[in-house]
Design an enzyme around this catalytic site. Structure first.
Site, mmCIF file in Angstrom:
data_model
loop_
_atom_site.group_PDB
_atom_site.id
_atom_site.type_symbol
_atom_site.label_atom_id
_atom_site.label_comp_id
_atom_site.label_asym_id
_atom_site.label_seq_id
_atom_site.Cartn_x
_atom_site.Cartn_y
_atom_site.Cartn_z
ATOM 1 N N GLU A 212 0.950 -1.234 0.099
ATOM 2 C CA GLU A 212 -0.280 -0.152 0.040
ATOM 3 C C GLU A 212 0.920 1.306 0.166
ATOM 4 O O GLU A 212 1.524 1.650 1.033
ATOM 5 C CB GLU A 212 -1.064 0.169 1.273
ATOM 6 C CG GLU A 212 -1.729 -1.203 1.255
ATOM 7 C CD GLU A 212 -2.981 -1.162 0.378
ATOM 8 O OE1 GLU A 212 -3.319 -0.215 -0.003
ATOM 9 O OE2 GLU A 212 -3.556 -2.458 0.122
ATOM 10 N N CYS A 246 -2.120 9.904 2.485
ATOM 11 C CA CYS A 246 -1.618 9.266 1.195
ATOM 12 C C CYS A 246 -2.841 9.435 -0.035
ATOM 13 O O CYS A 246 -2.265 9.554 -1.136
ATOM 14 C CB CYS A 246 -1.503 7.691 1.452
ATOM 15 S SG CYS A 246 -3.017 6.618 1.754
HETATM 16 P P1 NAD Z 1 8.100 4.521 5.283
HETATM 17 O O1 NAD Z 1 8.258 3.508 4.188
HETATM 18 O O2 NAD Z 1 9.172 5.216 5.864
HETATM 19 O O3 NAD Z 1 7.737 3.615 6.747
HETATM 20 C C1 NAD Z 1 6.593 2.741 6.910
HETATM 21 C C2 NAD Z 1 7.082 1.628 7.575
HETATM 22 O O4 NAD Z 1 8.139 0.931 7.259
HETATM 23 C C3 NAD Z 1 7.462 1.758 8.829
HETATM 24 O O5 NAD Z 1 6.888 1.049 9.877
HETATM 25 C C4 NAD Z 1 8.831 1.689 9.212
HETATM 26 O O6 NAD Z 1 9.465 1.405 10.279
HETATM 27 C C5 NAD Z 1 9.034 0.461 8.125
HETATM 28 N N1 NAD Z 1 10.323 0.792 7.450
HETATM 29 C C6 NAD Z 1 11.297 1.642 7.296
HETATM 30 N N2 NAD Z 1 12.282 1.310 6.485
HETATM 31 C C7 NAD Z 1 12.014 0.049 6.357
HETATM 32 C C8 NAD Z 1 13.042 -0.999 5.740
HETATM 33 N N3 NAD Z 1 14.113 -0.727 5.152
HETATM 34 N N4 NAD Z 1 12.631 -2.416 5.574
HETATM 35 C C9 NAD Z 1 11.433 -2.701 6.262
HETATM 36 N N5 NAD Z 1 10.435 -1.790 6.830
HETATM 37 C C10 NAD Z 1 10.965 -0.383 6.982
HETATM 38 O O7 NAD Z 1 6.795 5.383 5.186
HETATM 39 P P2 NAD Z 1 6.174 6.391 6.131
HETATM 40 O O8 NAD Z 1 6.906 7.658 5.760
HETATM 41 O O9 NAD Z 1 5.851 5.772 7.425
HETATM 42 O O10 NAD Z 1 4.849 6.861 4.980
HETATM 43 C C11 NAD Z 1 4.628 7.490 3.995
HETATM 44 C C12 NAD Z 1 4.379 6.718 2.825
HETATM 45 O O11 NAD Z 1 3.424 6.054 3.022
HETATM 46 C C13 NAD Z 1 3.891 8.032 2.036
HETATM 47 O O12 NAD Z 1 4.414 7.628 0.567
HETATM 48 C C14 NAD Z 1 2.343 7.424 1.582
HETATM 49 O O13 NAD Z 1 1.759 8.038 0.750
HETATM 50 C C15 NAD Z 1 2.331 6.231 1.950
HETATM 51 N N6 NAD Z 1 1.206 5.725 2.721
HETATM 52 C C16 NAD Z 1 0.406 5.018 2.029
HETATM 53 C C17 NAD Z 1 -0.928 4.386 2.441
HETATM 54 C C18 NAD Z 1 -1.977 3.540 1.751
HETATM 55 O O14 NAD Z 1 -2.676 3.082 2.344
HETATM 56 N N7 NAD Z 1 -1.562 3.336 0.502
HETATM 57 C C19 NAD Z 1 -1.289 4.861 3.878
HETATM 58 C C20 NAD Z 1 -0.387 5.509 4.534
HETATM 59 C C21 NAD Z 1 0.877 6.182 3.849
#
Ligand code: NAD
Length: 463
Positions: A212, A246
């Site tokens: 997502e 998002c």
């Molecule tokens: P992120 O990818 O930085 O982090 C999300 C999760 O991934 C966190 O739990 C984090 O600890 C984990 N993570 C970070 N690095 C990782 C790695 N190397 N391997 C595995 N896991 C890791 O994202 P964010 O900053 O929390 O969220 C922002 C993004 O998420 C935006 O692009 C937004 O559009 C998207 N988003 C999408 C939805 C959806 O439903 N499609 C909902 C909310 C946010």
């Protein structure tokens, strides 16, 4: 959690799954009811945790997080028996007598990785789907919303079956340690960059993934629409969660004939919703971190600031800001903004608008204000997107009966309601044949006459 402890815990979850404890209706229902109790009894604590994480108001918190997840639980409770029912398939005459059914089976032990921007929703909504489908779950909330992460860990340990559900707190390091283990599905919400890494790692163990992700969601405002209503809806959807949504409208494309009228309406709506000084509004959130504050500040240098622009790094505050005179080549139009900056661009024909949209393909959502059916069909046919909402915004994701997810670069896989149950299940084809009769007609030797007869039967009845 130390890697040894992760392995130990996972072994326990696998034992629980293998015992079939989670497979039956009553266990699934009991966990959904427990989650419902957690949401009701800890609603204020959850609101306070998210407020401490990034200043989100209790009202916004209720509408976009706890009420939504509560609705998902109620929807699942109401429909679970129906979802669990096998689908019967018609059996062609020559395979009779028997029963053919597709049975929904849980995937096993699944990993859910949540994002910070809706820290309750992105963790608990997939959890509802995974529990409804009868899985054991490891949940990893985002470290960037630490208060919420702690509360989820404590709450889930106290309310849910701890032999089947575990919360692992931490950041990328802990997430990577988890990914070294084999899960039966990884459900990830977050950025494209990390999504890519997860998919790469998962390919090593052939683990299915649901991603997502984000994207740049356009909002097109055509002629002959009610601009006051459109402006209020756009401002509400954009500045909710301080733009860190998002599916927020990332930018507005306004038809040249209405842009001059739309702009003052947008400014007026900001004043009406957040007052003359949004920093003092109880309903306006903060930017989650200084890193994101600095990123957003650097995007503000293109074009002109038509409204807002005030900011305070110490408070991680950026006012609801409208940017005009923006070119599609400016940096603010090249990445997902994910903050309270709203570029407003103009266009002459719908084809022109669509060519700007096509520079950032596969948005999570497309928004369109128009009374014109032909324009709606044109946009539908020209842009691929996870969702489409006409004359409003965000609500396509709030309806439990509609699947939610992206397409192409904004991710794949669907959840919410039945789609979530299906995402965490696989459908096993089960054919239960009667042992009698057992005519020798089906077996060799065939010979020309027997083969000719069988061929006729197959062609006649095999539909
Ligand atoms: P992120 O990818 O930085 O982090 C999300 C999760 O991934 C966190 O739990 C984090 O600890 C984990 N993570 C970070 N690095 C990782 C790695 N190397 N391997 C595995 N896991 C890791 O994202 P964010 O900053 O929390 O969220 C922002 C993004 O998420 C935006 O692009 C937004 O559009 C998207 N988003 C999408 C939805 C959806 O439903 N499609 C909902 C909310 C946010």
């Amino acid at each position: 959690m130390h890697p040894d402890m992760i392995q130990e815990k996972l072994a326990e979850l696998r034992r629980t799954f293998a015992s079939q404890k989670t497979a039956g209706y009553s266990w699934r229902r009991s966990q959904l009811l427990a989650l419902q109790r957690f949401l009701a009894e800890r609603e204020n604590d959850l609101a306070e945790a998210v407020r401490m994480d990034f200043g989100k108001s209790p009202a916004e918190m209720f509408f976009t997080e706890t009420a939504f997840v509560g609705g998902e639980v109620r929807h699942a409770l109401r429909n679970l028996r129906k979802w669990m029912k096998p689908d019967r398939a018609r059996i062609p005459l020559h395979y009779r007598f028997g029963r053919a059914r597709a049975e929904a089976c849980p995937l096993g032990v699944v990993l859910v990785i949540g994002a910070w921007n809706y820290p309750v929703n992105t963790c608990l909504a997939p959890l509802v789907s995974a529990l409804a489908a009868g899985n054991c779950v490891v949940l990893k909330p985002s470290e960037q919303a630490p208060h919420t992460s702690r509360l989820l860990a404590e709450g889930i340990a106290n309310y849910l079956d701890d032999s089947a559900v575990e919360v692992v707190q931490g950041g990328a390091e802990e997430a990577r340690a988890l990914l070294r283990e084999r899960f039966d599905c990884i459900f990830y919400t977050g950025s494209r960059r990390v999504g890519r890494e997860i998919m790469q790692t998962a390919s090593g163990t052939l683990t299915p993934v649901i991603l997502e992700l984000g994207g740049k969601c356009p909002c097109i405002v055509e002629k002959n629409t009610n601009l006051r209503a459109a402006a209020r809806r756009i401002v509400w959807a954009k500045f909710l969660n301080a733009g860190q949504t998002c599916i927020a409208p990332d930018y507005v494309l306004a038809h040249r004939d209405v842009a001059d009228e739309l702009l003052p309406e947008l400014k007026k709506a900001i004043g009406t919703l957040y007052g003359p000084d949004p920093e003092r509004s109880a309903d306006y959130a903060r930017i989650v971190s200084h890193r994101h504050f600095d990123r957003l500040e650097s995007l503000m240098h293109a074009g002109n600031i038509a409204a807002g622009g005030e900011r305070d790094r110490n408070d991680r505050y950026i006012a609801p800001t409208i940017l005009t005179d923006i070119s599609p080549d400016d940096p603010v139009m090249k990445e997902e903004i994910f903050g309270p900056l709203l570029p407003v661009l103009t266009y002459g024909t719908i084809n022109e608008a669509l060519s700007i949209v096509s520079r950032n393909p596969d948005p999570l959502a497309v928004y369109l204000f128009t009374p014109d059916k032909a324009v709606t069909e044109k946009v539908k046919g020209s842009v691929r997107s996870g969702g489409l909402c006409i004359n409003d915004l965000l609500f396509q994701s709030a309806i439990h009966g509609l699947p939610f997810g992206g397409t192409g670069l904004s991710g794949f896989g669907r959840y919410h309601g039945r789609a979530g149950f299906d995402a965490f299940s696989y459908r096993r084809s089960v054919f239960h044949h009667s042992i009698f009769p057992d005519p020798s007609l089906r077996y060799p030797p065939y010979g020309p006459a027997k083969f000719g007869f069988l061929r006729k039967i197959v062609e006649m009845f095999d539909t």
